[in-house]
Design a protein around this motif. Structure first.
Motif: not given
Ligand SMILES: [Mg+2]
Length: 234
Positions: A51-58, A60-70, A204-213
């Motif tokens: 979670l920590e690594f993902e938050k920082k990477a997103v 700094e580097r935005g969304y997408g599968s390349e960043n996920f592989l990173y 399966h909505t992405w947890h970093l995109d999960h907010d309440a309406v």
């Protein structure tokens, strides 16, 4: 459910609204965590590290599968000196994840027929966030470019993006309806700038995109179970 009246323009989110996307990320993440647990790491520690690594990477580097592989690669470099996970398992996780890029996207049931029908009555557009090449490739491979008048690929979908879209096309907000699976990126900003919104939740909505309406009873909001149901209210 009451139909939405006065709409001329429909804007669709893409990932997890038109096609399955985040599922592949979840699948790879779970296999990745399981690999570290098998190598002796506490599960909670593995999840926390991810979670920590993902938050920082997103950030700094935005969304997408390349960043996920990173993210997977970066964590591998950080954790593998301490936990003896087999490199073959890591390779398998990465290969399986990459497969979805060459095989996809897989449209949800009824999307093509529903959009074809809606295109007879409305001007259709796609608004998606992520890396330009990756999102464009998915739109074209799925054949969605032939059903819409245009598509917009942006780094982030916030209220500014929606306001600019309305202004640059001279659309009046009450004639525009946003359709999407993410309260944070699709529903809340669209409602906040005066548009209508149709929320189609996806498990399966992405947890970093999960907010309440923000307001589940908003008069300009409808919530549907499936994409097909759109033709019942539009
Ligand atoms: Mg989405």
């Amino acid at each position: 459910m009451e139909p939405i009246k006065g709409i001329r323009t429909l804007i669709f989110d893409a990932d997890d609204t038109l096609w399955k996307n985040n599922f592949y990320f979840v699948e790879a993440t779970e296999a990745f965590i399981a690999m570290w647990v098998a190598a002796g790491m506490e599960e909670s520690a593995a999840r926390q590290a991810f979670l920590e690594f993902e938050k920082k990477a997103v950030r700094e580097r935005g969304y997408g599968s390349e960043n996920f592989l990173y993210i997977l690669q970066g964590l591998w470099e950080r954790l593998s000196p301490r936990y003896p996970a087999p490199p073959q398992t890591m390779e398998q996780i990465i290969e399986r994840f990459k497969e979805h890029r060459s095989n996809g996207p897989v449209l949800f049931e009824g999307v093509k027929e529903t959009m074809t029908e809606l295109a007879r009555r409305y001007a259709l557009y796609v608004l998606t966030k992520g890396r330009y090449d990756e999102q464009k490739g998915k739109i074209i491979r799925a054949g969605i470019d032939k059903l819409v008048r245009d598509y917009f690929i942006v780094p982030e979908k916030d209220i500014t993006v929606y306001r600019e879209l309305l202004a640059s096309h001279n659309w009046s907000s009450e004639q525009v309806c946003m359709v999407g699976n993410s309260p944070k990126s699709d529903i809340n900003p669209a409602l906040a700038c005066g548009m209508h919104a149709v929320y189609i939740p996806y498990e399966h909505t992405w947890h970093l995109d999960h907010d309440a309406v923000s307001d589940p009873h908003h008069p300009r909001l409808r919530t549907l179970k499936t994409f097909r149901e759109l033709t019942g209210i539009l």
